[in-house]
Design a protein around this motif. Structure first.
Motif, mmCIF file in Angstrom:
data_model
loop_
_atom_site.group_PDB
_atom_site.id
_atom_site.type_symbol
_atom_site.label_atom_id
_atom_site.label_comp_id
_atom_site.label_asym_id
_atom_site.label_seq_id
_atom_site.Cartn_x
_atom_site.Cartn_y
_atom_site.Cartn_z
ATOM 1 N N ARG A 76 12.046 0.763 19.077
ATOM 2 C CA ARG A 76 11.743 1.839 18.136
ATOM 3 C C ARG A 76 12.259 1.544 16.724
ATOM 4 N NH1 ARG A 76 10.038 6.602 20.098
ATOM 5 N NH2 ARG A 76 9.876 6.727 22.347
ATOM 6 N N GLU A 77 13.460 1.001 16.631
ATOM 7 C CA GLU A 77 14.043 0.729 15.310
ATOM 8 C C GLU A 77 13.247 -0.344 14.559
ATOM 9 O OE1 GLU A 77 16.440 2.386 13.720
ATOM 10 O OE2 GLU A 77 16.389 3.734 15.436
ATOM 11 N N ILE A 78 12.850 -1.383 15.262
ATOM 12 C CA ILE A 78 12.064 -2.453 14.624
ATOM 13 C C ILE A 78 10.710 -1.916 14.184
ATOM 14 C CG2 ILE A 78 10.867 -4.636 15.052
ATOM 15 C CD1 ILE A 78 13.261 -5.388 16.874
ATOM 16 N N GLU A 79 10.051 -1.139 15.029
ATOM 17 C CA GLU A 79 8.749 -0.568 14.667
ATOM 18 C C GLU A 79 8.870 0.407 13.496
ATOM 19 O OE1 GLU A 79 5.812 -1.659 15.856
ATOM 20 O OE2 GLU A 79 6.982 -3.095 17.006
ATOM 21 N N ALA A 80 9.943 1.191 13.457
ATOM 22 C CA ALA A 80 10.166 2.116 12.340
ATOM 23 C C ALA A 80 10.378 1.336 11.048
ATOM 24 C CB ALA A 80 11.358 3.018 12.627
ATOM 25 N N HIS A 81 11.110 0.237 11.121
ATOM 26 C CA HIS A 81 11.333 -0.591 9.936
ATOM 27 C C HIS A 81 10.017 -1.184 9.437
ATOM 28 C CE1 HIS A 81 12.872 -3.346 7.062
ATOM 29 N NE2 HIS A 81 12.820 -4.408 7.834
ATOM 30 N N LYS A 82 9.195 -1.673 10.359
ATOM 31 C CA LYS A 82 7.882 -2.218 9.976
ATOM 32 C C LYS A 82 7.026 -1.147 9.300
ATOM 33 C CE LYS A 82 7.420 -5.566 13.768
ATOM 34 N NZ LYS A 82 6.617 -5.847 14.973
ATOM 35 N N ALA A 83 7.051 0.069 9.843
ATOM 36 C CA ALA A 83 6.258 1.166 9.265
ATOM 37 C C ALA A 83 6.751 1.511 7.866
ATOM 38 C CB ALA A 83 6.321 2.391 10.168
ATOM 39 N N ARG A 84 8.063 1.546 7.679
ATOM 40 C CA ARG A 84 8.619 1.832 6.337
ATOM 41 C C ARG A 84 8.211 0.743 5.343
ATOM 42 N NH1 ARG A 84 13.028 3.500 9.500
ATOM 43 N NH2 ARG A 84 14.080 1.500 9.215
ATOM 44 N N GLU A 85 8.226 -0.491 5.791
ATOM 45 C CA GLU A 85 7.848 -1.601 4.912
ATOM 46 C C GLU A 85 6.364 -1.518 4.550
ATOM 47 O OE1 GLU A 85 8.348 -4.982 2.550
ATOM 48 O OE2 GLU A 85 9.754 -3.523 3.345
ATOM 49 N N ARG A 86 5.509 -1.212 5.525
ATOM 50 C CA ARG A 86 4.080 -1.034 5.221
ATOM 51 C C ARG A 86 3.874 0.087 4.221
ATOM 52 N NH1 ARG A 86 3.568 -1.770 10.842
ATOM 53 N NH2 ARG A 86 3.438 0.481 11.122
ATOM 54 N N SER A 87 4.599 1.164 4.402
ATOM 55 C CA SER A 87 4.494 2.308 3.494
ATOM 56 C C SER A 87 4.978 1.925 2.099
ATOM 57 C CB SER A 87 5.311 3.473 4.038
ATOM 58 O OG SER A 87 5.217 4.568 3.180
ATOM 59 N N ARG A 88 6.084 1.209 2.033
ATOM 60 C CA ARG A 88 6.627 0.785 0.736
ATOM 61 C C ARG A 88 5.611 -0.073 -0.012
ATOM 62 N NH1 ARG A 88 8.731 -3.329 -1.765
ATOM 63 N NH2 ARG A 88 8.652 -4.707 0.019
ATOM 64 N N LEU A 89 4.996 -1.006 0.689
ATOM 65 C CA LEU A 89 4.005 -1.873 0.057
ATOM 66 C C LEU A 89 2.752 -1.096 -0.344
ATOM 67 C CD1 LEU A 89 4.302 -5.039 2.317
ATOM 68 C CD2 LEU A 89 5.140 -4.750 -0.029
ATOM 69 N N ARG A 90 2.369 -0.165 0.488
ATOM 70 C CA ARG A 90 1.161 0.619 0.207
ATOM 71 C C ARG A 90 1.339 1.548 -0.982
ATOM 72 N NH1 ARG A 90 -1.714 4.909 4.240
ATOM 73 N NH2 ARG A 90 -3.550 5.241 2.983
ATOM 74 N N PHE A 91 2.519 2.118 -1.111
ATOM 75 C CA PHE A 91 2.742 3.125 -2.141
ATOM 76 C C PHE A 91 3.677 2.654 -3.253
ATOM 77 C CE2 PHE A 91 1.753 5.577 1.737
ATOM 78 C CZ PHE A 91 0.591 6.177 1.289
ATOM 79 N N LYS A 92 3.834 1.338 -3.402
ATOM 80 C CA LYS A 92 4.746 0.842 -4.432
ATOM 81 C C LYS A 92 4.244 1.280 -5.807
ATOM 82 C CE LYS A 92 2.656 -3.719 -4.774
ATOM 83 N NZ LYS A 92 2.816 -5.134 -4.554
ATOM 84 N N PRO A 93 5.181 1.535 -6.721
ATOM 85 C CA PRO A 93 4.793 1.973 -8.069
ATOM 86 C C PRO A 93 3.962 0.906 -8.768
ATOM 87 C CG PRO A 93 7.165 2.167 -7.734
ATOM 88 C CD PRO A 93 6.606 1.463 -6.544
ATOM 89 N N ARG A 94 2.962 1.357 -9.473
ATOM 90 C CA ARG A 94 2.118 0.429 -10.230
ATOM 91 C C ARG A 94 2.686 0.276 -11.626
ATOM 92 N NH1 ARG A 94 -3.375 2.881 -7.878
ATOM 93 N NH2 ARG A 94 -3.166 1.925 -5.852
ATOM 94 N N PRO A 95 2.496 -0.889 -12.216
ATOM 95 C CA PRO A 95 2.992 -1.082 -13.583
ATOM 96 C C PRO A 95 2.299 -0.118 -14.546
ATOM 97 C CG PRO A 95 2.032 -3.121 -12.710
ATOM 98 C CD PRO A 95 1.862 -2.063 -11.684
ATOM 99 N N ALA A 96 3.052 0.333 -15.519
ATOM 100 C CA ALA A 96 2.480 1.234 -16.517
ATOM 101 C C ALA A 96 1.450 0.478 -17.359
ATOM 102 C CB ALA A 96 3.592 1.782 -17.406
ATOM 103 N N GLY A 97 0.358 1.167 -17.666
ATOM 104 C CA GLY A 97 -0.693 0.545 -18.479
ATOM 105 C C GLY A 97 -0.247 0.412 -19.923
ATOM 106 N N ARG A 98 -0.901 -0.505 -20.643
ATOM 107 C CA ARG A 98 -0.573 -0.694 -22.048
ATOM 108 C C ARG A 98 -1.312 0.322 -22.892
ATOM 109 N NH1 ARG A 98 -1.770 -6.835 -23.191
ATOM 110 N NH2 ARG A 98 -3.434 -6.404 -21.746
ATOM 111 N N ALA A 99 -0.632 0.797 -23.905
ATOM 112 C CA ALA A 99 -1.270 1.729 -24.838
ATOM 113 C C ALA A 99 -2.258 0.948 -25.677
ATOM 114 C CB ALA A 99 -0.224 2.405 -25.713
ATOM 115 N N GLY A 100 -3.396 1.538 -25.896
ATOM 116 C CA GLY A 100 -4.447 0.804 -26.525
ATOM 117 C C GLY A 100 -4.656 1.064 -27.920
#
Length: 96
Positions: free
Chosen positions: A72-96
């Motif tokens: 369970r602990e290993i699977e929970a860690h894998k799920a957290r990592e997938r979530s982190r990668l899926r929802f990681k912050p995107r770089p702010a766009g440049r002002a144009g």
């Protein structure tokens, strides 16, 4: 189907009664479209959750596999990592 319903088979330690009931509740919520039923539908809703819980328990007890149980602990860690990668912050766009 419903993303909040988790796989319960072949884990060490095995799924608890609370986990089975939580999955059944999510399933009935998805089928009925109710997060919380009205008083008029509460008895039918509760009976459905009870029935699905019992059926799920029978299913989990009846299944067999030759695969090693998942930790369970290993699977929970894998799920957290997938979530982190899926929802990681995107770089702010440049002002144009």
């Amino acid at each position: 189907m419903c993303r909040s319903i988790k796989t319960l088979f072949n884990f060490e330690p095995p799924a608890t009664e609370d986990e089975i009931r939580a999955a059944a509740l999510q399933f009935v919520r998805k089928l009925s479209g109710f997060n919380k039923p009205s008083q008029a539908n509460e008895a039918a809703f509760t009976k459905a959750v009870d029935d699905v819980t019992a059926t799920a328990r029978v299913l989990l007890e009846s299944l067999s596999t030759t695969a090693q149980p998942r930790d369970r602990e290993i699977e929970a860690h894998k799920a957290r990592e997938r979530s982190r990668l899926r929802f990681k912050p995107r770089p702010a766009g440049r002002a144009g």
